[in-house]
Design an enzyme around this catalytic site. Structure first.
Site, PDB file in Angstrom:
ATOM      1  N   SER A 256       0.851  -1.194   0.000  1.00 48.13           N
ATOM      2  CA  SER A 256       0.000   0.000   0.000  1.00 48.13           C
ATOM      3  C   SER A 256       0.881   1.238   0.000  1.00 48.13           C
ATOM      4  O   SER A 256       2.108   1.157   0.072  1.00 48.13           O
ATOM      5  CB  SER A 256      -0.893  -0.002   1.239  1.00 48.13           C
ATOM      6  OG  SER A 256      -0.096   0.297   2.372  1.00 48.13           O
ATOM      7  N   LYS A 257       0.231   2.374  -0.069  1.00 57.53           N
ATOM      8  CA  LYS A 257       0.894   3.686  -0.097  1.00 57.53           C
ATOM      9  C   LYS A 257       2.019   3.807   0.938  1.00 57.53           C
ATOM     10  O   LYS A 257       3.021   4.470   0.690  1.00 57.53           O
ATOM     11  CB  LYS A 257      -0.134   4.793   0.188  1.00 57.53           C
ATOM     12  CG  LYS A 257      -1.030   5.076  -0.977  1.00 57.53           C
ATOM     13  CD  LYS A 257      -0.484   6.249  -1.795  1.00 57.53           C
ATOM     14  CE  LYS A 257      -0.980   6.243  -3.215  1.00 57.53           C
ATOM     15  NZ  LYS A 257       0.007   5.770  -4.177  1.00 57.53           N
ATOM     16  N   ARG A 258       1.788   3.182   2.099  1.00 54.55           N
ATOM     17  CA  ARG A 258       2.798   3.263   3.165  1.00 54.55           C
ATOM     18  C   ARG A 258       4.155   2.763   2.696  1.00 54.55           C
ATOM     19  O   ARG A 258       5.182   3.141   3.221  1.00 54.55           O
ATOM     20  CB  ARG A 258       2.378   2.411   4.367  1.00 54.55           C
ATOM     21  CG  ARG A 258       1.272   2.982   5.190  1.00 54.55           C
ATOM     22  CD  ARG A 258       0.998   2.125   6.410  1.00 54.55           C
ATOM     23  NE  ARG A 258       0.746   0.722   6.082  1.00 54.55           N
ATOM     24  CZ  ARG A 258       1.549  -0.276   6.395  1.00 54.55           C
ATOM     25  NH1 ARG A 258       2.651  -0.059   7.042  1.00 54.55           N
ATOM     26  NH2 ARG A 258       1.231  -1.513   6.071  1.00 54.55           N
ATOM     27  N   GLY A 260       5.367   3.180  -0.281  1.00 61.87           N
ATOM     28  CA  GLY A 260       5.911   3.987  -1.383  1.00 61.87           C
ATOM     29  C   GLY A 260       5.036   3.825  -2.612  1.00 61.87           C
ATOM     30  O   GLY A 260       3.814   3.719  -2.491  1.00 61.87           O
TER      31      GLY A 260
END
Ligand code: GLU
Length: 507
Positions: A256-258, A260
């Site tokens: 996920s976005k976490r 990158g």
């Protein structure tokens, strides 16, 4: 002999955002299978969620798939024999199939208001039971239901899940998957506003589009029992199912976005090549075998099989992606790389708007100096900054440059270099080699002791591309006509003199 069914696979994205690399991997595995078996690859847009779906997202997904080279044979833009390929254009079909199910007693109209369903749900959860539909409208006579609808009442269509049934489906990746219908509440097939639920639309579409293999993420495995029951109710032949394990981040949570970048668009923007991303994604949960990992799409397709796909989660490894990208950067045609790299120079302010064609082609000519040593195109301008910016006072303050300057004899080399270049012409590779040879004779320094000081004096940096290439590049930049649009580039002669002067002042 039995006629062989032609393989038909599909990728069915919901256009609610950018194409996630996990979904791109799903698209790729479908594409590989179709390519291997001379099958048909269908692209279907699952846009029944009107609130969250957008045409902008759809076109960005199509664009990313095209960029990856995952071309489809049937789809919203190219048409085909089983369209339309957007679910929002198939609502009439879903309605008529829902009516058919109701007529055959496999589905029924349900009038339960949301508040009541919510209360039932809470009560079930409190009692520690699965929150499934309580079945209030299950036995409502159909005539009564139709009268209520005619009178203007809102109803959903619910599927009548058969009771106490053990069902097994075979998953090409995970083997036999068992479930009991006890845990499944009667799902809504069509909402009161006429919108079909995913589980319903997907079965109608896969059946009518004659999809033979459904390859998708394992987040859909819990939906599959409902879909299998729908196939059965309609008397449709179910496809082969293959559920791909999730793609995880390095910490083993779903990517996920976490972690990158997660979308194809982001990787593209950072300067990964499509062939690298495709090759890397193919290795997520599958191995081509034979000890090779870096293979072109046609060869990946030739070796691909669902049986070879792993059922354990794949971890997305940015380091490995960088390694694969470096490989393809080295293979790529220099002209193509230069075209791809120029926008990054523009972004870095190193190619101002309005530069002329000579300046552009000069910047293009620099790209091969750096493309062999970066992970991605985005990093190229920074590697070449030394050509455009030269500031000896700042350079000598940097620890790595100081280290070179503190080597014995380094300063002598720079002074000798400045003297050597003072009267000479601009340097090409041969002239540079000859000049370095004379500095060697004059100072008695050789190897690193010779070339490290020369490098810092001419580039202001302690590392970088081969001097044999960097020096001629700097000096041909110095020859660019004034008014070409680039900030004037200082040549090696001026650089060496300036560096020697700054050293002199600093001592
Ligand atoms: N639209 C679904 C998704 O994006 C596809 C599910 C399927 O392939 O059946 O997850």
């Amino acid at each position: 002999m039995e006629a062989q069914t032609v393989m038909r696979v599909r990728f069915a994205p919901s256009p609610t955002g950018l194409l996630h690399v996990g979904n791109a991997r799903t698209a790729l595995f479908n594409w590989l299978l179709a390519s291997r078996g001379a099958g048909t690859f269908i692209l279907r847009i699952e846009d029944t969620d009107v609130e969250r779906s957008s045409r902008a997202s759809e076109s960005s997904i199509l664009d990313d798939l095209r960029w990856l080279g995952l071309n489809w044979d049937e789809g919203p833009d190219v048409g085909g024999c089983s369209g339309p390929y957007r679910q929002s254009e198939r609502f009439d079909l879903y309605r008529s199939y829902a009516t058919e199910l109701v007529e055959h007693g496999h589905a029924y109209y349900c009038f339960c208001p949301t508040e009541l369903l919510e209360a039932d749900r809470r009560a079930a959860l409190e009692a520690g039971k699965p929150p499934k539909y309580a079945g209030r409208c299950r036995d409502l006579p159909i005539d009564q239901a139709r009268t209520r609808i005619k009178a203007g009442e809102q109803a959903v269509v619910r599927f009548r899940v058969p009771e106490h049934r053990d069902i097994v489906f075979h998953d090409a990746v995970r083997g036999a998957v068992h479930f009991n219908t006890e845990v499944i509440g009667d799902p809504v097939l069509v909402r009161s506003d006429g919108h079909p639920a995913y589980n319903f639309a997907v079965v109608i579409d896969d059946a009518l589009m004659e999809v033979t293999h459904v390859i998708r993420g394992e987040d859909h495995i819990s939906n599959t029992p409902r879909q299998v029951l729908l196939y059965e109710a309609f008397g449709f032949q179910p496809p082969v199912f293959a559920h791909l394990a999730l793609v995880l981040g390095p910490d083993h949570t779903p990517l996920s976005k976490r972690h990158g970048a997660t979308s194809v668009a982001e990787f593209r923007a950072r300067g990964y090549l499509p062939e690298a991303l495709v090759n890397y994604l193919a290795l997520l949960g599958w191995s081509p075998g034979g000890g090779d990992e870096l293979l072109p799409p046609a060869e990946l397709a030739r070796r691909f099989s669902l049986e070879g796909v792993s059922h354990s989660a794949a971890v997305f490894d940015p380091e490995k992606l960088a390694w694969v990208n470096r490989h393809y950067l080295r293979l790529a045609d220099p002209g193509r790389l230069a075209d791809l790299a120029l926008p990054y120079f523009e972004k870095a302010g190193m190619l101002p708007p309005g530069v002329d064609v000579v300046a552009r082609s000069y910047v293009s000519s620099l790209v091969p100096l750096a493309s062999g040593s970066v992970d991605r195109l985005e990093q190229i301008p920074d590697r070449l900054r030394f050509v455009f910016d030269f500031n000896p006072s700042e350079a000598i303050a940097r620890p790595d440059v100081r280290e070179v300057l503190n080597e014995q004899g380094a300063r002598d080399v720079i002074v000798a270099l400045a003297r050597e270049l003072a009267a000479g012409p601009r340097l090409d590779r041969e002239r540079f080699r000859a000049a370095a040879g004379r500095v060697k004779l004059a100072t008695g320094r050789k190897g690193k002791q010779l070339f490290h000081p020369i490098r810092v004096a001419l580039t202001g940096e302690a590392g970088g591309p081969e001097l044999d290439l960097a020096v001629p590049a700097i000096d041909s930049g110095a020859e660019l006509p004034a008014g070409c649009g680039l900030t004037p580039i200082r040549g090696c002669r001026e650089r060496a003199a300036e560096f020697a002067a700054v050293l002199e002042d600093a001592s």
